[in-house]
Design a protein around this motif. Structure first.
Motif, PDB file in Angstrom:
ATOM      1  N   THR A 178     -17.278  38.970 -28.383  1.00 46.33           N
ATOM      2  CA  THR A 178     -17.689  38.409 -27.099  1.00 46.33           C
ATOM      3  C   THR A 178     -17.540  39.397 -25.954  1.00 46.33           C
ATOM      4  OG1 THR A 178     -17.003  36.227 -27.876  1.00 46.33           O
ATOM      5  CG2 THR A 178     -17.366  36.471 -25.522  1.00 46.33           C
ATOM      6  N   THR A 182     -20.431  43.978 -25.849  1.00 43.99           N
ATOM      7  CA  THR A 182     -21.496  43.597 -24.923  1.00 43.99           C
ATOM      8  C   THR A 182     -22.224  44.801 -24.351  1.00 43.99           C
ATOM      9  OG1 THR A 182     -19.893  43.545 -23.115  1.00 43.99           O
ATOM     10  CG2 THR A 182     -20.317  41.479 -24.265  1.00 43.99           C
ATOM     11  N   LYS A 186     -23.643  44.662 -19.411  1.00 41.75           N
ATOM     12  CA  LYS A 186     -23.365  43.235 -19.337  1.00 41.75           C
ATOM     13  C   LYS A 186     -21.865  43.036 -19.174  1.00 41.75           C
ATOM     14  CE  LYS A 186     -27.109  42.006 -22.541  1.00 41.75           C
ATOM     15  NZ  LYS A 186     -27.418  41.374 -23.858  1.00 41.75           N
ATOM     16  N   GLN A 188     -19.069  39.790 -19.558  1.00 41.39           N
ATOM     17  CA  GLN A 188     -18.814  38.398 -19.871  1.00 41.39           C
ATOM     18  C   GLN A 188     -17.650  37.942 -18.998  1.00 41.39           C
ATOM     19  OE1 GLN A 188     -20.940  36.982 -21.724  1.00 41.39           O
ATOM     20  NE2 GLN A 188     -21.138  37.802 -23.785  1.00 41.39           N
ATOM     21  N   ASP A 250     -13.384  43.599 -19.316  1.00 43.72           N
ATOM     22  CA  ASP A 250     -14.830  43.794 -19.309  1.00 43.72           C
ATOM     23  C   ASP A 250     -15.244  44.342 -17.945  1.00 43.72           C
ATOM     24  OD1 ASP A 250     -17.335  43.919 -20.391  1.00 43.72           O
ATOM     25  OD2 ASP A 250     -17.466  41.775 -20.864  1.00 43.72           O
ATOM     26  N   ARG A 252     -19.189  45.913 -15.810  1.00 41.17           N
ATOM     27  CA  ARG A 252     -20.636  46.127 -15.885  1.00 41.17           C
ATOM     28  C   ARG A 252     -21.017  47.291 -14.985  1.00 41.17           C
ATOM     29  NH1 ARG A 252     -24.970  43.501 -13.030  1.00 41.17           N
ATOM     30  NH2 ARG A 252     -23.478  42.020 -12.130  1.00 41.17           N
ATOM     31  N   MET A 439     -22.453  35.227 -18.596  1.00 38.14           N
ATOM     32  CA  MET A 439     -22.930  36.560 -18.942  1.00 38.14           C
ATOM     33  C   MET A 439     -23.708  37.119 -17.755  1.00 38.14           C
ATOM     34  SD  MET A 439     -25.289  37.855 -22.124  1.00 38.14           S
ATOM     35  CE  MET A 439     -26.779  37.148 -21.431  1.00 38.14           C
ATOM     36  N   GLN A 441     -25.678  40.216 -15.966  1.00 38.13           N
ATOM     37  CA  GLN A 441     -26.388  41.473 -16.124  1.00 38.13           C
ATOM     38  C   GLN A 441     -27.389  41.607 -14.991  1.00 38.13           C
ATOM     39  OE1 GLN A 441     -28.451  41.453 -19.850  1.00 38.13           O
ATOM     40  NE2 GLN A 441     -29.102  39.339 -19.651  1.00 38.13           N
ATOM     41  N   ASP A 445     -28.074  35.940 -14.252  1.00 36.68           N
ATOM     42  CA  ASP A 445     -26.831  35.513 -14.882  1.00 36.68           C
ATOM     43  C   ASP A 445     -27.154  34.361 -15.827  1.00 36.68           C
ATOM     44  OD1 ASP A 445     -25.551  37.349 -13.288  1.00 36.68           O
ATOM     45  OD2 ASP A 445     -24.986  35.863 -11.763  1.00 36.68           O
ATOM     46  N   ARG A 448     -23.034  30.611 -20.806  1.00 37.95           N
ATOM     47  CA  ARG A 448     -22.937  30.512 -22.263  1.00 37.95           C
ATOM     48  C   ARG A 448     -21.774  29.578 -22.592  1.00 37.95           C
ATOM     49  NH1 ARG A 448     -22.420  35.925 -25.131  1.00 37.95           N
ATOM     50  NH2 ARG A 448     -23.337  34.748 -26.844  1.00 37.95           N
TER      51      ARG A 448
END
Length: 685
Positions: A178, A182, A186, A188, A250, A252, A439, A441, A445, A448
C-alpha cells in the motif's frame, strides 16, 4: 501522542458507518452473546482471534458483529486467505464444541447456518470449523442427565484446513503493497474520520521567472505499529527485550510544468524600429530522487532492519520514538529567452537539489516487565479441603508489571501433567490505523476503501491496544477449582480504546490474592513435584515460588468457674499450642494470648449470656514451623445456665434446652388465652 483517535475493526470494512450491530443482531441465527463466552460487557462480546480458525465468510460476518482481541502479544494469530477442507478422519480430534444443536438419539441435525461445530486437533493450533456433519445425541439412562453430542457421518464431515497468513506478516505486506510500492508520483495519505491522520510536510523550489513551486508534497512518517508492543493510554507499552517498529512513510514528488511568458521587444534595422516578442521560459527535469527513513531513540539513530520501514531496537528505553523521513529530489533547471528580436536570445541551466526532513510525530514508549512482582503460589491442605492461592505483591498496573498469567504445574501417576492457570485481565484489541486511504497524485485525488476480500488491493494496517476484561482461573487447566477468595489491591482505570469499538470492561479490580478450592485433580489426589511459572504479556517466562502449607487441627477446651473461664488451645494430639492470639466475644477483653502451654484465662463481661473464643488459624503467608488450623467454641454464661457448647453434643444440648423453654412458654400462653376466654362465662345451671 499525536492524533491517535479513531480505531476500527480487524475483520471487516473499517468504515465507521458500518460499525454497530443494529442490522446484524445475529450471526448464523445465533445470538451475538454466544459467539464468544468471554464477555467484556453485557451484550458486547469480543471475538478472540488467537485461538481459533475462521473461514473467509465467518471472518467477514463476525467483523460486522463485533471486534477482535488477542489474549496476549505472543500467541500467533492466523488470518484466512483461502478456504480449503479435509476429511475429519484424517485428523486426530482432541476436543469438540457444538453450538446451536438440539438433536437427540433418534433425530439428527446437520451443520448449517444455525448449528456450528468447532474442533481442536492434535497437530493444529486453536479451534477449527467443521462442515457437512450430521449430529446425534447419545442415549442416557439418567433421569436428569443427557447424553453427549457426536458426529455420525465421519466419512463425510470435513475440518477446515484453509490457508492462513500470520498477523505480523499480513501487516508487513499491507505496508509494502500500500505505501512502499506506490512510486514517487503518488502518496497514500491515511485518513481517519475524513481527515489526514498526520500533518503533511512539503518543500518548494524557486523558478527564475515563475516563482515558487512545491516539489515535495504530502510527506509524513509515523510509528504505525510495534511488534512486541501495544498502545496504552498515551504511550506504547513495549517488551524490554526488544521490539520491531513499523514506520509508515510516504511522500509525493511534483515536477513544475514548463513556464512561458511573452513580452514585447524592439530592435532597429537601419533607421527603422521594428517590434518583436521575447518569450521567457523555464523547464524542470527530474534527474534523481531519494527517500531515507531513520528512527531516533534514546540518543541513537536506527537504520531499517528490513526493506525500508521495519526497525529493530534491541534495548528500548523509557523515552520517545521519533521517525525521521528525509526526501531529496534533484532537477536540471533550464531557463532563458527565445526572442524574435535579434540578440535577445539566451539560455542557461543549473542543477537544483531540494530536500525535506519530516519529524513531526513522536511516540512515547515504556518498557515493562512483570519480574518486579513478588509472586508466590501457596498450596494449602486444611483437613479434607485443599486450596491454591496465587499471591502477587507489588504494583499490578500494566505499565508497571504487565503480567499475563501464572501457571501451576504438577506431576501425577495416572495423568502425567497437571496444570492450573490464573490469567490476568489484560487483553489486546486489534484495530486499524485508518478507515480509508486517499491516493493523491498530480491532477486528481482518489478515495480508496479497505476491504476484507483476499484479492483486494487495499487491506487494513493494524496495531494493538491494551485494555482489560477480568481475571480467569482454571478454564485452561485440568485441575478443577472453585474460586472462593479475592483480595483487592488496586483499580485499573479503563482507557477508552475507541468510540467505535464494542464497550470494554471499564474500571477493573486488581487483586493481590486470588484463591480457589481444589475440587478435582485428575487421576490423583496429590500434586506431586509442584512448580509454577509466570509469563508477561510479551511471552517472557520465569519460575516463581511454590510453597506448601499443611495445617494441624486445633480445638479449644474451656472450664468455667464463676465469672472466670480457664481454657487451653490444643492440637490434634492434645498438646498445648503456645503464643497464639484468640479473639473473644462476651468477655471483658477482645483478645487473649495463650502461654507456652497453650493455656489462657478470661473474665466474662457483665450480663453476657454467651462468651465465644475463636482461634482464626495461622496465615499461610506467615513463617511458622507448624501451621495450626482455626477453631471456635462458645459457652453460655448466664446465671444457672453454665453449659459448654464446644462440641456437636453441646450444640444439640443447647438446642434441646431452648426448645423446652419455647414449649413451656407456648403452654403458658395457651392457658392464659383459655382462662381469658372463659373467666367471665357463667357456669351452667
Amino acid at each position: 501522542m499525536e492524533n491517535e483517535s479513531g480505531a476500527y475493526r480487524l475483520l471487516t470494512n473499517n468504515d465507521h458507518e458500518l460499525n454497530g450491530t443494529g442490522d446484524y443482531g445475529t450471526m448464523y441465527s445465533i445470538p451475538v452473546a454466544r459467539l464468544e463466552q468471554r464477555m467484556v460487557a453485557e451484550g458486547s462480546p469480543l471475538i478472540r482471534i488467537d485461538n481459533q480458525a475462521l473461514t473467509l465468510s465467518q471472518a467477514a460476518q463476525f467483523g460486522l458483529l463485533t471486534d477482535s482481541y488477542r489474549e496476549n502479544l505472543y500467541l500467533p494469530v492466523r488470518l484466512p486467505t483461502n478456504d480449503t477442507w479435509q476429511s475429519i478422519q484424517d485428523v486426530e480430534v482432541v476436543d469438540t464444541y457444538f453450538l446451536g444443536f438440539s438433536a437427540n438419539e433418534t433425530h439428527g441435525q446437520w451443520t448449517g447456518d444455525s448449528r456450528l461445530i468447532w474442533v481442536k486437533t492434535k497437530s493444529g493450533v486453536g479451534w477449527k470449523p467443521v462442515r457437512n456433519a450430521h449430529v446425534y445425541r447419545s442415549h442416557s439412562d439418567g433421569e436428569y442427565s443427557t447424553g453427549e453430542f457426536y458426529i455420525d457421518n465421519k466419512d463425510e464431515a470435513e475440518v477446515y484446513n484453509g490457508d492462513t497468513i500470520n498477523y505480523t506478516e499480513f501487516n508487513r505486506q499491507v505496508v509494502e503493497e500500500t505505501f512502499i510500492k506506490t512510486g514517487p508520483d503518488k502518496s497514500q495519505v491515511v485518513v481517519s474520520e475524513g481527515e489526514p491522520r498526520y500533518s503533511l510536510g512539503n518543500a518548494s523550489v524557486s523558478g527564475r521567472w515563475s516563482g515558487k513551486h512545491e516539489v515535495i508534497v504530502d510527506q509524513y512518517a509515523s510509528t504505525a505499529r510495534i511488534d512486541g508492543g501495544a498502545i496504552y493510554d498515551d504511550f506504547w507499552l513495549v517488551n524490554p527485550d526488544g521490539i520491531n517498529v513499523t514506520v509508515l512513510n510516504d511522500y509525493r514528488l511534483q515536477t513544475p510544468s514548463r513556464y512561458e511568458s511573452e513580452s514585447d521587444c524592439t530592435y532597429t534595422v537601419g533607421n527603422e524600429t521594428k517590434h518583436g516578442t521575447d518569450t521567457k521560459w523555464e523547464e524542470w527535469t527530474r534527474t534523481n530522487y531519494d527517500n531515507t527513513v531513520r528512527i531516533y531513540h534514546a540518543g541513537t539513530y536506527y537504520e531499517p532492519k528490513t526493506g525500508e520501514y521495519i526497525f529493530n531496537i534491541q534495548d528500548p528505553q523509557d523515552s520517545k520514538l521519533v521517525p525521521y523521513s528525509r526526501t531529496e529530489v534533484t532537477f536540471t533547471h533550464e531557463y532563458g529567452v527565445d526572442s524574435t528580436c535579434p540578440g535577445n536570445d539566451w539560455s542557461e541551466s543549473e542543477t537544483v537539489t531540494v530536500s525535506n526532513t519530516y519529524n513531526a510525530t513522536s511516540h512515547n514508549i515504556k518498557p515493562a516487565t512483570a519480574e518486579d512482582l513478588n509472586i508466590t503460589v501457596y498450596l494449602v491442605n486444611q483437613g479434607q479441603e485443599r486450596a491454591v492461592y496465587f499471591d502477587t505483591i507489588g504494583d499490578k498496573r500494566p505499565e508497571a508489571n504487565p503480567l499475563d498469567n501464572i501457571e501451576l504445574v504438577a506431576d501425577g501417576d495416572r495423568v502425567s501433567r497437571k496444570n492450573l492457570i490464573l490469567r490476568t485481565p489484560w487483553i489486546f484489541v486489534s484495530q486499524s490505523l485508518y478507515d480509508r486511504v486517499e491516493m493523491r497524485q498530480e491532477g486528481f485525488d482518489e478515495w480508496r476503501y479497505t476491504s476484507t476480500e483476499p484479492e483486494a488491493s487495499l487491506h487494513n494496517l493494524h496495531r494493538d491496544y491494551l485494555d482489560a476484561n477480568k481475571y480467569k482461573i482454571g478454564n485452561q487447566g485440568n485441575i478443577k477449582v472453585t474460586v472462593n477468595e479475592r483480595r483487592r489491591s488496586q483499580v485499573y482505570e479503563g482507557v477508552n480504546v475507541s468510540p467505535y469499538v464494542n464497550s470494554t470492561a471499564g474500571n477493573v479490580q486488581l487483586y493481590q490474592t486470588v484463591g480457589a478450592k481444589i475440587t478435582e485433580v485428575p487421576g490423583d489426589r496429590e500434586l506431586n513435584n509442584p512448580r509454577a511459572y509466570a509469563t508477561d504479556v510479551f511471552g517472557n517466562r520465569w519460575e516463581v515460588d511454590v510453597v506448601r502449607r499443611n495445617y494441624t487441627e486445633t480445638d479449644i477446651e474451656l472450664e468455667p468457674s464463676g465469672s472466670r473461664i480457664d481454657g487451653q488451645l490444643i492440637d490434634s494430639e492434645g498438646n498445648g499450642v503456645p503464643e497464639k492470639e484468640l479473639s473473644l466475644s462476651g468477655a471483658q477483653n477482645s483478645t487473649v494470648t495463650t502461654n507456652k502451654n497453650g493455656n489462657f484465662s478470661i473474665y466474662v463481661a457483665d450480663d453476657a449470656p454467651i462468651t465465644s473464643v475463636e482461634f482464626k488459624g495461622d496465615s499461610y503467608r506467615a513463617d511458622h514451623d507448624i501451621y495450626y488450623d482455626s477453631s471456635k467454641t462458645r459457652i453460655a454464661t448466664a446465671t444457672n445456665m453454665i453449659n459448654i457448647i464446644g462440641t456437636p453434643m453441646g450444640y444439640l444440648s443447647d438446642m434441646i434446652s431452648n426448645l423446652m423453654v419455647f414449649v413451656e412458654w407456648m403452654a403458658l400462653g395457651l392457658f392464659i388465652v383459655y382462662w381469658l376466654r372463659f373467666r367471665d362465662q357463667e357456669p351452667r345451671k
